[in-house]
Motif scaffolding. Structure first.
Motif, PDB file in Angstrom:
ATOM      1  N   GLY A   1       0.842  -1.185   0.000  1.00  0.00           N
ATOM      2  CA  GLY A   1       0.000   0.000   0.000  1.00  0.00           C
ATOM      3  C   GLY A   1       0.875   1.232   0.000  1.00  0.00           C
ATOM      4  O   GLY A   1       1.998   1.198   0.500  1.00  0.00           O
ATOM      5  N   SER A   2       0.364   2.320  -0.578  1.00  0.00           N
ATOM      6  CA  SER A   2       1.167   3.545  -0.618  1.00  0.00           C
ATOM      7  C   SER A   2       0.288   4.752  -0.903  1.00  0.00           C
ATOM      8  O   SER A   2      -0.846   4.617  -1.366  1.00  0.00           O
ATOM      9  CB  SER A   2       2.252   3.442  -1.687  1.00  0.00           C
ATOM     10  OG  SER A   2       1.682   3.423  -2.982  1.00  0.00           O
ATOM     11  N   PHE A   3       0.857   5.915  -0.643  1.00  0.00           N
ATOM     12  CA  PHE A   3       0.245   7.195  -0.984  1.00  0.00           C
ATOM     13  C   PHE A   3       1.365   8.137  -1.406  1.00  0.00           C
ATOM     14  O   PHE A   3       2.395   8.224  -0.729  1.00  0.00           O
ATOM     15  CB  PHE A   3      -0.501   7.773   0.222  1.00  0.00           C
ATOM     16  CG  PHE A   3      -0.986   9.176   0.013  1.00  0.00           C
ATOM     17  CD1 PHE A   3      -2.040   9.433  -0.861  1.00  0.00           C
ATOM     18  CD2 PHE A   3      -0.389  10.236   0.658  1.00  0.00           C
ATOM     19  CE1 PHE A   3      -2.478  10.730  -1.073  1.00  0.00           C
ATOM     20  CE2 PHE A   3      -0.824  11.531   0.464  1.00  0.00           C
ATOM     21  CZ  PHE A   3      -1.869  11.786  -0.411  1.00  0.00           C
ATOM     22  N   ASN A   4       1.182   8.812  -2.535  1.00  0.00           N
ATOM     23  CA  ASN A   4       2.164   9.735  -3.090  1.00  0.00           C
ATOM     24  C   ASN A   4       3.514   9.059  -3.349  1.00  0.00           C
ATOM     25  O   ASN A   4       4.575   9.642  -3.131  1.00  0.00           O
ATOM     26  CB  ASN A   4       2.347  10.983  -2.216  1.00  0.00           C
ATOM     27  CG  ASN A   4       3.091  12.084  -2.943  1.00  0.00           C
ATOM     28  OD1 ASN A   4       3.064  12.185  -4.163  1.00  0.00           O
ATOM     29  ND2 ASN A   4       3.787  12.914  -2.181  1.00  0.00           N
ATOM     30  N   VAL A   5       3.469   7.820  -3.810  1.00  0.00           N
ATOM     31  CA  VAL A   5       4.688   7.089  -4.185  1.00  0.00           C
ATOM     32  C   VAL A   5       4.534   6.641  -5.628  1.00  0.00           C
ATOM     33  O   VAL A   5       3.572   5.961  -5.974  1.00  0.00           O
ATOM     34  CB  VAL A   5       4.918   5.855  -3.282  1.00  0.00           C
ATOM     35  CG1 VAL A   5       6.065   5.005  -3.793  1.00  0.00           C
ATOM     36  CG2 VAL A   5       5.166   6.302  -1.842  1.00  0.00           C
ATOM     37  N   SER A   6       5.481   7.045  -6.482  1.00  0.00           N
ATOM     38  CA  SER A   6       5.418   6.664  -7.890  1.00  0.00           C
ATOM     39  C   SER A   6       6.213   5.411  -8.187  1.00  0.00           C
ATOM     40  O   SER A   6       5.914   4.699  -9.135  1.00  0.00           O
ATOM     41  CB  SER A   6       5.922   7.805  -8.782  1.00  0.00           C
ATOM     42  OG  SER A   6       7.287   8.080  -8.505  1.00  0.00           O
ATOM     43  N   ALA A   7       7.245   5.139  -7.369  1.00  0.00           N
ATOM     44  CA  ALA A   7       8.090   3.976  -7.649  1.00  0.00           C
ATOM     45  C   ALA A   7       8.862   3.555  -6.411  1.00  0.00           C
ATOM     46  O   ALA A   7       9.171   4.365  -5.536  1.00  0.00           O
ATOM     47  CB  ALA A   7       9.061   4.276  -8.780  1.00  0.00           C
ATOM     48  N   LEU A   8       9.159   2.268  -6.370  1.00  0.00           N
ATOM     49  CA  LEU A   8      10.038   1.665  -5.374  1.00  0.00           C
ATOM     50  C   LEU A   8      11.105   0.927  -6.148  1.00  0.00           C
ATOM     51  O   LEU A   8      10.798   0.154  -7.050  1.00  0.00           O
ATOM     52  CB  LEU A   8       9.256   0.690  -4.484  1.00  0.00           C
ATOM     53  CG  LEU A   8      10.100  -0.156  -3.534  1.00  0.00           C
ATOM     54  CD1 LEU A   8      10.709   0.716  -2.435  1.00  0.00           C
ATOM     55  CD2 LEU A   8       9.246  -1.268  -2.926  1.00  0.00           C
ATOM     56  N   GLU A   9      12.357   1.159  -5.820  1.00  0.00           N
ATOM     57  CA  GLU A   9      13.450   0.488  -6.525  1.00  0.00           C
ATOM     58  C   GLU A   9      14.347  -0.220  -5.521  1.00  0.00           C
ATOM     59  O   GLU A   9      14.787   0.366  -4.536  1.00  0.00           O
ATOM     60  CB  GLU A   9      14.275   1.495  -7.318  1.00  0.00           C
ATOM     61  CG  GLU A   9      15.377   0.839  -8.117  1.00  0.00           C
ATOM     62  CD  GLU A   9      16.126   1.819  -9.009  1.00  0.00           C
ATOM     63  OE1 GLU A   9      17.140   1.413  -9.569  1.00  0.00           O
ATOM     64  OE2 GLU A   9      15.694   2.971  -9.145  1.00  0.00           O
ATOM     65  N   ASP A  10      14.606  -1.490  -5.776  1.00  0.00           N
ATOM     66  CA  ASP A  10      15.510  -2.289  -4.951  1.00  0.00           C
ATOM     67  C   ASP A  10      16.924  -2.094  -5.490  1.00  0.00           C
ATOM     68  O   ASP A  10      17.243  -2.520  -6.598  1.00  0.00           O
ATOM     69  CB  ASP A  10      15.095  -3.757  -5.016  1.00  0.00           C
ATOM     70  CG  ASP A  10      15.877  -4.634  -4.060  1.00  0.00           C
ATOM     71  OD1 ASP A  10      16.877  -4.166  -3.488  1.00  0.00           O
ATOM     72  OD2 ASP A  10      15.481  -5.800  -3.884  1.00  0.00           O
ATOM     73  N   ASP A  11      17.788  -1.443  -4.716  1.00  0.00           N
ATOM     74  CA  ASP A  11      19.170  -1.178  -5.133  1.00  0.00           C
ATOM     75  C   ASP A  11      20.150  -2.215  -4.636  1.00  0.00           C
ATOM     76  O   ASP A  11      21.359  -2.058  -4.799  1.00  0.00           O
ATOM     77  CB  ASP A  11      19.610   0.202  -4.639  1.00  0.00           C
ATOM     78  CG  ASP A  11      18.882   1.319  -5.340  1.00  0.00           C
ATOM     79  OD1 ASP A  11      18.440   1.128  -6.480  1.00  0.00           O
ATOM     80  OD2 ASP A  11      18.756   2.400  -4.736  1.00  0.00           O
TER      81      ASP A  11
END
Length: 127
Positions: free
Chosen positions: A44-54
């Motif tokens: 779930g999220s709000f105001n998040v466009s992307a998550l990246e695993d570095d």
């Protein structure tokens, strides 16, 4: 159903009531997040466009709507094993906080690890 559309909401003293409210949050599974800069692994999220695993325990969170500056606050928590809450570890934000997003890392007492559950929230001003 009615829709209310306004530019600013103030209290009786003229202070904006949006000051101090959360501007972003995310809950995700660090084991299923990937490097494709999308929302894979997000619960779930709000105001998040992307998550990246570095890499192991190293994640970039990018905002949909940028923050006004880098003086916002980030609160985070997580658990290494979602079925056993006794296995909580530590989350922290690396030095690279930007108006476009931030990095969060998860680790145990001795090493960086992927967590089953990572949760962060951001308070501050939007651009």
């Amino acid at each position: 159903m009615s829709t209310l559309v306004v530019n600013t909401i103030n209290d009786l003293s003229g202070n904006s009531i949006t000051q101090g409210t959360l501007k972003s949050f995310i809950s995700f599974d660090g084991n299923t997040a990937d490097a494709s800069n999308n929302l894979t692994g997000v619960n779930g999220s709000f105001n998040v466009s992307a998550l990246e695993d570095d890499g192991t325990g190293d994640y970039d969170v990018l905002f949909t709507n940028n923050m006004a500056n880098t003086n916002y606050t980030i609160t985070s928590s997580g658990t290494r094993n979602a079925s056993n809450t006794a296995q909580s570890g530590f989350c922290y934000q690396k030095h690279n906080v930007a108006t476009t997003g931030y990095t969060v890392m998860t680790f145990s007492t001795s090493s960086v690890e992927d967590y089953d559950l990572v949760m962060t929230q951001v308070a501050g001003d939007l651009a």
